[in-house]
Design a protein around this motif. Sequence first.
Motif, short mmCIF file in Angstrom:
data_model
loop_
_atom_site.label_atom_id
_atom_site.label_comp_id
_atom_site.label_asym_id
_atom_site.label_seq_id
_atom_site.Cartn_x
_atom_site.Cartn_y
_atom_site.Cartn_z
N GLY A 1 0.82 -1.21 0.00
CA GLY A 1 0.00 0.00 0.00
C GLY A 1 0.85 1.26 0.00
O GLY A 1 2.09 1.21 0.06
N ALA A 2 0.18 2.39 -0.03
CA ALA A 2 0.86 3.69 -0.07
C ALA A 2 1.12 4.27 1.32
O ALA A 2 1.88 5.22 1.47
N GLN A 3 0.48 3.70 2.34
CA GLN A 3 0.59 4.23 3.70
C GLN A 3 1.20 3.21 4.64
O GLN A 3 1.03 2.00 4.45
N PRO A 4 1.90 3.66 5.68
CA PRO A 4 2.35 2.71 6.70
C PRO A 4 1.14 2.02 7.33
O PRO A 4 0.06 2.62 7.42
N TYR A 5 1.33 0.78 7.77
CA TYR A 5 0.25 0.06 8.43
C TYR A 5 0.77 -0.43 9.78
O TYR A 5 1.85 -1.03 9.85
N THR A 6 0.01 -0.18 10.83
CA THR A 6 0.40 -0.60 12.16
C THR A 6 -0.29 -1.92 12.49
O THR A 6 -1.52 -1.99 12.56
N ILE A 7 0.52 -2.96 12.68
CA ILE A 7 0.01 -4.26 13.08
C ILE A 7 -0.08 -4.27 14.60
O ILE A 7 0.91 -3.99 15.29
N GLN A 8 -1.24 -4.56 15.11
CA GLN A 8 -1.48 -4.59 16.55
C GLN A 8 -1.19 -5.98 17.11
O GLN A 8 -1.41 -6.99 16.44
N HIS A 9 -0.73 -6.03 18.33
CA HIS A 9 -0.57 -7.30 19.04
C HIS A 9 -1.92 -8.01 19.08
O HIS A 9 -2.93 -7.42 19.44
N GLY A 10 -1.96 -9.27 18.64
CA GLY A 10 -3.19 -10.05 18.65
C GLY A 10 -4.04 -9.91 17.40
O GLY A 10 -5.06 -10.59 17.27
N GLU A 11 -3.62 -9.04 16.48
CA GLU A 11 -4.40 -8.84 15.25
C GLU A 11 -4.34 -10.08 14.36
O GLU A 11 -3.31 -10.75 14.26
N ARG A 12 -5.45 -10.38 13.71
CA ARG A 12 -5.50 -11.48 12.75
C ARG A 12 -4.76 -11.04 11.49
O ARG A 12 -5.15 -10.06 10.86
N ILE A 13 -3.68 -11.75 11.13
CA ILE A 13 -2.81 -11.29 10.05
C ILE A 13 -2.78 -12.23 8.84
O ILE A 13 -2.33 -11.82 7.77
N ALA A 14 -3.20 -13.46 9.00
CA ALA A 14 -3.14 -14.42 7.89
C ALA A 14 -4.07 -15.58 8.20
O ALA A 14 -4.66 -15.65 9.29
N GLN A 15 -4.21 -16.48 7.24
CA GLN A 15 -5.03 -17.67 7.41
C GLN A 15 -4.18 -18.91 7.20
O GLN A 15 -3.30 -18.92 6.35
N ALA A 16 -4.49 -19.95 7.96
CA ALA A 16 -3.83 -21.23 7.81
C ALA A 16 -4.83 -22.22 7.23
O ALA A 16 -5.91 -22.43 7.81
N VAL A 17 -4.49 -22.80 6.08
CA VAL A 17 -5.33 -23.81 5.45
C VAL A 17 -4.57 -25.13 5.49
O VAL A 17 -3.41 -25.20 5.08
N ILE A 18 -5.21 -26.16 6.01
CA ILE A 18 -4.59 -27.49 6.09
C ILE A 18 -5.00 -28.25 4.83
O ILE A 18 -6.18 -28.35 4.52
N ALA A 19 -4.00 -28.78 4.12
CA ALA A 19 -4.27 -29.45 2.85
C ALA A 19 -3.47 -30.75 2.74
O ALA A 19 -2.34 -30.83 3.22
N PRO A 20 -4.07 -31.76 2.09
CA PRO A 20 -3.32 -33.00 1.86
C PRO A 20 -2.21 -32.78 0.85
O PRO A 20 -2.30 -31.91 -0.01
N VAL A 21 -1.16 -33.56 0.99
CA VAL A 21 0.00 -33.47 0.10
C VAL A 21 0.13 -34.77 -0.67
O VAL A 21 0.08 -35.85 -0.08
N THR A 22 0.30 -34.67 -1.96
CA THR A 22 0.60 -35.83 -2.79
C THR A 22 2.05 -35.72 -3.23
O THR A 22 2.46 -34.70 -3.77
N ARG A 23 2.82 -36.75 -2.96
CA ARG A 23 4.23 -36.76 -3.38
C ARG A 23 4.32 -37.44 -4.73
O ARG A 23 3.66 -38.44 -4.97
N ALA A 24 5.13 -36.89 -5.59
CA ALA A 24 5.28 -37.40 -6.96
C ALA A 24 6.64 -38.06 -7.14
O ALA A 24 7.60 -37.73 -6.46
N ALA A 25 6.70 -38.94 -8.08
CA ALA A 25 7.97 -39.51 -8.54
C ALA A 25 8.31 -38.79 -9.84
O ALA A 25 7.49 -38.73 -10.76
N PHE A 26 9.49 -38.22 -9.94
CA PHE A 26 9.92 -37.51 -11.14
C PHE A 26 10.81 -38.45 -11.94
O PHE A 26 11.82 -38.93 -11.43
N VAL A 27 10.42 -38.71 -13.19
CA VAL A 27 11.09 -39.69 -14.02
C VAL A 27 11.50 -39.03 -15.33
O VAL A 27 10.68 -38.35 -15.97
#
Length: 153
Positions: free
Chosen positions: A106-132
């Motif tokens: 952004g164009a302005q400074p932003y003050t992050i407050q203690h305890g502020e919600r800053i991001a989201q955590a999404v839990i996702a399955p992982v598939t591992r691949a074989a590279f050939v």
Amino acid sequence: MAASVTILVQREPGADAGLPLPEYQTAGAAGADLRADLGGAELVLAPGEIRLIPTGLRVQIPDGYEMQIRPRSSLALKHGLGLPNSPGTIDSDYRGPLGVIMINMGAQPYTIQHGERIAQAVIAPVTRAAFVMAEALDTTARGTGGFGSTGRG
């Protein structure tokens, strides 16, 4: 309803035990909100600045899953805040401090407050691949076209 996965959580030494653990704000939310643990202080993020924001947490993610760290749309729209490595990945074998890399676009400074919600955590399955190594790849209608080859942009 999707299957439930248990994420074990510990607080970092000195972390604020009064802050909620990651939590979903609605029944249909895909992401659990992560909060800034700034030791009771606040942090000013200047325009163009990138900082690692601590959450005060460590997590244990089950094998076969990852935690994706994603931006909060309200912070992006209203203040130009984002995550430069979005989505960030927390692997199942990582046990270090959980931090969120934030950028102020952004164009302005932003003050992050203690305890502020800053991001989201999404839990996702992982598939591992074989590279050939292959001598040839199947052809497709798209072929080698990339970066906007299927339309505008």
